[in-house]
Design a protein around this motif. Sequence first.
Motif, PDB file in Angstrom:
ATOM      1  N   PHE A  77       0.817  -1.086  -0.062  1.00 61.19           N
ATOM      2  CA  PHE A  77       0.187   0.070  -0.006  1.00 61.19           C
ATOM      3  C   PHE A  77       0.890   1.191   0.014  1.00 61.19           C
ATOM      4  CE2 PHE A  77      -2.585  -3.465   1.935  1.00 61.19           C
ATOM      5  CZ  PHE A  77      -3.641  -3.176   0.891  1.00 61.19           C
ATOM      6  N   ALA A  78       2.095   1.151  -0.018  1.00 63.52           N
ATOM      7  CA  ALA A  78       2.857   2.320  -0.188  1.00 63.52           C
ATOM      8  C   ALA A  78       3.885   2.154  -1.405  1.00 63.52           C
ATOM      9  CB  ALA A  78       3.831   2.489   1.030  1.00 63.52           C
ATOM     10  N   VAL A  79       4.233   1.095  -1.831  1.00 62.23           N
ATOM     11  CA  VAL A  79       5.239   0.810  -2.909  1.00 62.23           C
ATOM     12  C   VAL A  79       4.486   0.494  -4.221  1.00 62.23           C
ATOM     13  CG1 VAL A  79       7.251  -0.295  -3.855  1.00 62.23           C
ATOM     14  CG2 VAL A  79       7.236   0.260  -1.363  1.00 62.23           C
ATOM     15  N   PHE A  80       3.643  -0.640  -4.216  1.00 63.90           N
ATOM     16  CA  PHE A  80       3.046  -1.255  -5.120  1.00 63.90           C
ATOM     17  C   PHE A  80       1.882  -0.072  -6.170  1.00 63.90           C
ATOM     18  CE2 PHE A  80      -0.706  -3.642  -6.767  1.00 63.90           C
ATOM     19  CZ  PHE A  80      -0.100  -4.473  -7.915  1.00 63.90           C
ATOM     20  N   PRO A  81       1.420   0.940  -5.204  1.00 66.51           N
ATOM     21  CA  PRO A  81       0.545   1.810  -5.969  1.00 66.51           C
ATOM     22  C   PRO A  81       1.391   2.421  -6.861  1.00 66.51           C
ATOM     23  CG  PRO A  81       0.077   1.716  -3.682  1.00 66.51           C
ATOM     24  CD  PRO A  81       1.152   0.871  -3.790  1.00 66.51           C
ATOM     25  N   TYR A  82       2.487   2.855  -6.650  1.00 66.68           N
ATOM     26  CA  TYR A  82       3.371   3.576  -7.804  1.00 66.68           C
ATOM     27  C   TYR A  82       3.876   2.841  -8.604  1.00 66.68           C
ATOM     28  CZ  TYR A  82       3.326   7.544  -4.109  1.00 66.68           C
ATOM     29  OH  TYR A  82       2.975   8.325  -3.291  1.00 66.68           O
TER      30      TYR A  82
ATOM     31  N   PHE B 265       0.807   1.567 -15.779  1.00 68.79           N
ATOM     32  CA  PHE B 265      -0.330   1.852 -16.416  1.00 68.79           C
ATOM     33  C   PHE B 265      -0.195   2.926 -17.121  1.00 68.79           C
ATOM     34  CE2 PHE B 265      -3.887   4.999 -16.036  1.00 68.79           C
ATOM     35  CZ  PHE B 265      -4.850   4.356 -16.798  1.00 68.79           C
ATOM     36  N   LEU B 266       0.618   4.074 -16.740  1.00 73.35           N
ATOM     37  CA  LEU B 266       0.915   5.137 -17.525  1.00 73.35           C
ATOM     38  C   LEU B 266       1.878   4.797 -18.691  1.00 73.35           C
ATOM     39  CD1 LEU B 266       1.087   7.958 -15.074  1.00 73.35           C
ATOM     40  CD2 LEU B 266      -0.931   7.537 -16.601  1.00 73.35           C
ATOM     41  N   VAL B 267       3.042   4.418 -18.376  1.00 77.66           N
ATOM     42  CA  VAL B 267       3.938   4.068 -19.286  1.00 77.66           C
ATOM     43  C   VAL B 267       3.551   3.142 -20.527  1.00 77.66           C
ATOM     44  CG1 VAL B 267       6.340   3.436 -19.754  1.00 77.66           C
ATOM     45  CG2 VAL B 267       5.824   4.585 -17.711  1.00 77.66           C
ATOM     46  N   GLY B 268       3.103   1.978 -19.896  1.00 82.06           N
ATOM     47  CA  GLY B 268       2.456   0.954 -20.633  1.00 82.06           C
ATOM     48  C   GLY B 268       1.599   1.150 -21.639  1.00 82.06           C
ATOM     49  N   SER B 269       0.355   2.013 -20.911  1.00 77.26           N
ATOM     50  CA  SER B 269      -0.280   2.635 -22.226  1.00 77.26           C
ATOM     51  C   SER B 269       0.181   3.471 -23.368  1.00 77.26           C
ATOM     52  CB  SER B 269      -1.651   3.441 -21.264  1.00 77.26           C
ATOM     53  OG  SER B 269      -2.303   2.681 -20.204  1.00 77.26           O
ATOM     54  N   LEU B 270       1.085   4.369 -22.745  1.00 74.02           N
ATOM     55  CA  LEU B 270       1.665   5.230 -23.919  1.00 74.02           C
ATOM     56  C   LEU B 270       2.433   4.488 -24.832  1.00 74.02           C
ATOM     57  CD1 LEU B 270       2.486   8.163 -24.714  1.00 74.02           C
ATOM     58  CD2 LEU B 270       4.285   8.056 -23.094  1.00 74.02           C
ATOM     59  N   ILE B 271       3.163   3.442 -24.445  1.00 70.13           N
ATOM     60  CA  ILE B 271       4.117   2.566 -25.325  1.00 70.13           C
ATOM     61  C   ILE B 271       3.221   1.798 -26.270  1.00 70.13           C
ATOM     62  CG2 ILE B 271       5.584   0.490 -25.455  1.00 70.13           C
ATOM     63  CD1 ILE B 271       6.959   1.620 -23.072  1.00 70.13           C
ATOM     64  N   ARG B 272       2.179   1.279 -25.587  1.00 72.12           N
ATOM     65  CA  ARG B 272       0.992   0.551 -26.494  1.00 72.12           C
ATOM     66  C   ARG B 272       0.375   1.453 -27.650  1.00 72.12           C
ATOM     67  NH1 ARG B 272      -3.340  -4.153 -24.666  1.00 72.12           N
ATOM     68  NH2 ARG B 272      -3.557  -4.884 -26.987  1.00 72.12           N
TER      69      ARG B 272
ATOM     70  N   VAL C 221      -2.330  -4.320 -14.749  1.00 74.36           N
ATOM     71  CA  VAL C 221      -2.383  -5.144 -15.984  1.00 74.36           C
ATOM     72  C   VAL C 221      -3.323  -4.304 -17.116  1.00 74.36           C
ATOM     73  CG1 VAL C 221      -2.351  -7.280 -14.535  1.00 74.36           C
ATOM     74  CG2 VAL C 221      -4.491  -6.309 -15.118  1.00 74.36           C
ATOM     75  N   PHE C 222      -3.598  -3.325 -16.806  1.00 76.33           N
ATOM     76  CA  PHE C 222      -4.476  -2.395 -17.780  1.00 76.33           C
ATOM     77  C   PHE C 222      -4.061  -2.456 -19.164  1.00 76.33           C
ATOM     78  CE2 PHE C 222      -5.642   1.280 -19.989  1.00 76.33           C
ATOM     79  CZ  PHE C 222      -6.882   1.372 -19.930  1.00 76.33           C
ATOM     80  N   PRO C 223      -2.726  -2.017 -19.338  1.00 74.47           N
ATOM     81  CA  PRO C 223      -1.879  -1.849 -20.479  1.00 74.47           C
ATOM     82  C   PRO C 223      -1.963  -3.213 -21.408  1.00 74.47           C
ATOM     83  CG  PRO C 223      -0.638  -0.656 -18.932  1.00 74.47           C
ATOM     84  CD  PRO C 223      -1.548  -1.962 -18.258  1.00 74.47           C
ATOM     85  N   PHE C 224      -2.151  -4.331 -20.788  1.00 74.12           N
ATOM     86  CA  PHE C 224      -2.107  -5.610 -21.587  1.00 74.12           C
ATOM     87  C   PHE C 224      -3.300  -6.215 -21.786  1.00 74.12           C
ATOM     88  CE2 PHE C 224       1.348  -4.799 -18.270  1.00 74.12           C
ATOM     89  CZ  PHE C 224       2.396  -4.626 -19.035  1.00 74.12           C
ATOM     90  N   THR C 225      -4.361  -5.587 -21.640  1.00 75.25           N
ATOM     91  CA  THR C 225      -5.637  -5.907 -21.805  1.00 75.25           C
ATOM     92  C   THR C 225      -6.242  -5.105 -22.939  1.00 75.25           C
ATOM     93  OG1 THR C 225      -6.666  -4.599 -20.327  1.00 75.25           O
ATOM     94  CG2 THR C 225      -5.665  -6.656 -19.571  1.00 75.25           C
ATOM     95  N   ARG C 226      -7.778  -5.500 -23.185  1.00 77.09           N
ATOM     96  CA  ARG C 226      -8.406  -4.724 -24.048  1.00 77.09           C
ATOM     97  C   ARG C 226      -9.072  -3.645 -23.444  1.00 77.09           C
ATOM     98  NH1 ARG C 226      -9.018  -7.741 -28.782  1.00 77.09           N
ATOM     99  NH2 ARG C 226      -8.531 -10.123 -28.685  1.00 77.09           N
TER     100      ARG C 226
END
Length: 229
Positions: A10-15, A21-28, A200-205
């Motif tokens: 709850f302090a590290v995993f959120p980041y 989420f942000l970088v993966g979405s942008l790259i995809r 996992v958002f960037p790796f899904t539909r």
Amino acid sequence: MYTYFHDLAFAVFPYIAGAVFLVGSLIRFEKSQYTWKSNTTQFTSGGRSFRWGINLFHIGIIFLFFGHLIGLLTPEPVYNAVGLTTGGKQLLAIVSGGIFGMITLVGVVILLHRRLTDPYVRKTSYPMDTFILVLLAAQLVTGLLTITVSTGHLDGAILSQIQAWAQALVTFQTGAAATIYDVHWIYKMHMFLGMLMFLVFPFTRLVHIWSVPYGYIWRAWQVVRMRAV
């Protein structure tokens, strides 16, 4: 040991989840945005039940997303200024979240049933297509289960703790995880699954949300307005 894993979750995993989420979405979006379109089976099979499922899912998930976003990140003095108490806000969250949570869950169950039982859809599906629906279902079930716990304390105290956690994260304050040490485990499970969904958002539909033609919404309004004149 508990404190270590709690802080990690709850302090590290959120980041980590937010960065992916942000970088993966942008790259995809830049490299392979055409891979996130729906297969033709999305529209050629399933009939009326599919239309019900997809509509219920979209209606519910949009409300839940913005409800959580506004509910968690709005400072307490802001909603107090408009006459909404912390307890009142929690009651609003219980009622609206319960209604739209059920709407979304029904939609997800319909879509998951179709994906698992329709031979044509199952043949053209990827493992991640099924996984994200299962994850969504688990997220919704845990969210609905938090209502049973929330009804036992309608003063809004737990809601304030979770809100403080979220606001501490987005403002990069230290000690965010400490604000929810004593929160019931069902809340933590719901929160963790939510962060996992962002991971996992960037790796899904689900990334097709970035393809919505937002510009045309404004253009359509302008055209209607011009015609009305």
